[in-house]
Design an enzyme around this catalytic site. Structure first.
Site, mmCIF file in Angstrom:
data_model
loop_
_atom_site.group_PDB
_atom_site.id
_atom_site.type_symbol
_atom_site.label_atom_id
_atom_site.label_comp_id
_atom_site.label_asym_id
_atom_site.label_seq_id
_atom_site.Cartn_x
_atom_site.Cartn_y
_atom_site.Cartn_z
ATOM 1 C CD GLU A 44 -20.318 -3.433 -6.645
ATOM 2 O OE1 GLU A 44 -20.876 -2.751 -5.787
ATOM 3 O OE2 GLU A 44 -20.404 -3.184 -7.887
ATOM 4 C CG LEU A 196 -18.592 24.367 -27.820
ATOM 5 C CD1 LEU A 196 -20.004 24.676 -27.370
ATOM 6 C CD2 LEU A 196 -17.579 24.975 -26.850
ATOM 7 C CG ASN A 293 -18.162 33.265 -16.917
ATOM 8 O OD1 ASN A 293 -18.557 32.169 -17.291
ATOM 9 N ND2 ASN A 293 -16.981 33.758 -17.254
#
Length: 359
Positions: A44, A196, A293
């Site tokens: 803003e 990574l 997982n």
């Protein structure tokens, strides 16, 4: 509002929400801006600055309720009031208790017309990680996997390079660029020796924190994940038993060591994720193997699954599948998915879905 959402997505603001703002007068945009990163001016403020005097009696579109408290920056509501904005349209209320509804009331108290809920669902999705952390104290967890058409993530010799195509792998780096951290387990590091990192040809690359789970301290100190830890932080998660020599060697590489609670089946995933959320990690990408997982699904912490399915068949009972562990006994007990989206990326299919246990 769509323009505000588009602008918001440019920011790298975690742990803050992504916010974009547009000032409109007589149907024309006279100022716009977005929150670029935590500590920088809010959207803003940027939009009002660009609008200047044209902001008086204009409309302001913003995807999130304007803040009304002092944090790293002053309240946006004060600036909106002082600029003479006539109407404010925002997409969703800020879930932060310091703001929620208070920004709206502050604006209304000064005679500003406020309309909320504009493109609410799109605005909610944009900041889903921020919303989850505020409401639950847990990070938003994305589980990514690459598999063959028959559900294998590697061959029986554990070879997995490359199951997915080049375009699919590039898309993974785009996902990495938006998350706060990547989490992998011991086996992934030992077998693949990944870096990574986020490898994109753009100036706005953000390397996520690397979270390495290694309960028994089996990963060699020469592994790629420990390189460049000064520029791309590493959190090494281990159990209570770590030798003083190993601790000293890791600390010498500027690796942060986190001793996490363990049960008989490994780390207590929920407790670990809560600790990571306290460290301002709103979103975590799981890039592990079948064991990790299965652990995160068993813990019920997965918010989104992103699966890249390659048009190849690997076969073999000894080739690992996407989910390890014992699995379910009955089809009726299977993990059900919803909100399914399928996109073709190169030769691969990318399937995004939400586990049905996630509201």
């Amino acid at each position: 509002m769509l323009r505000a959402i588009e602008l918001a997505a440019r920011g790298r603001t975690s742990p803050n929400p992504m916010v974009g703002a547009v000032v409109v007068k007589r149907g024309k945009i006279v100022g716009e801006g977005y929150h670029s990163r935590a500590g920088n001016p809010h959207a803003e403020i940027e939009a009002l600055k660009r609008a200047g005097g044209k902001a008086r009696s204009a409309d302001l579109y913003v995807n999130l309720e304007p803040c009304c408290h002092f944090g790293r920056t002053p309240p946006c509501t004060d600036a909106i009031i002082q600029a003479g904005i006539k109407r404010v349209f925002f997409g969703m209320k800020d879930p932060n208790p310091q703001v929620s509804g208070k920004g709206l009331r502050a604006l209304k108290a000064h005679g500003i017309i406020v309309v909320s809920g504009v493109l609410k669902e799109k605005c909610m999705k944009l900041n889903e990680a921020f919303v989850k952390v505020i409401q639950t104290g847990m990070p938003f967890v994305i589980l990514k996997t690459a598999m063959s058409l028959d559900g294998k993530i590697a061959t029986r010799s554990k070879d997995s390079r490359w199951i997915s195509g080049e375009l699919a792998r590039k898309h993974v780096h785009k996902i990495r660029n938006f998350v706060d951290a990547i989490m992998v387990g011991t086996e992934t590091v030992l077998k693949d020796n990944p870096r990574l990192t986020c490898r994109l040809e753009t100036r706005s690359v953000k390397h996520p924190v690397r979270i390495i789970l290694d309960r028994r301290n089996r990963i060699p100190l020469t592994a790629n994940v420990f390189k460049n830890s000064r520029s791309q932080p590493v959190i090494y998660v281990t159990g209570p038993e770590i030798s003083s020599a190993r601790r000293k060697a890791l600390e010498g590489k500027r690796v942060e060591i986190l001793n996490s609670k363990c049960g008989k089946n490994g780390f207590q995933i929920k407790a670990l994720l809560k600790e990571l959320a306290k460290r301002e990690m709103n979103s975590i990408l799981i890039e592990g193997g079948s064991v990790l997982n299965a652990s995160v699904f068993r813990a019920g912490v997965v918010d989104r699954v992103v699966a890249f399915i390659s048009p190849i068949l690997i076969g073999g009972s000894q080739a690992p599948g996407f989910l390890g562990g014992p699995g379910v006994l009955k089809v009726s007990d299977a993990i059900k998915l919803k909100n399914i989206e399928v996109i073709k990326i190169g030769e691969d299919l990318m399937v995004e879905a939400t586990p049905c246990s996630v509201e």
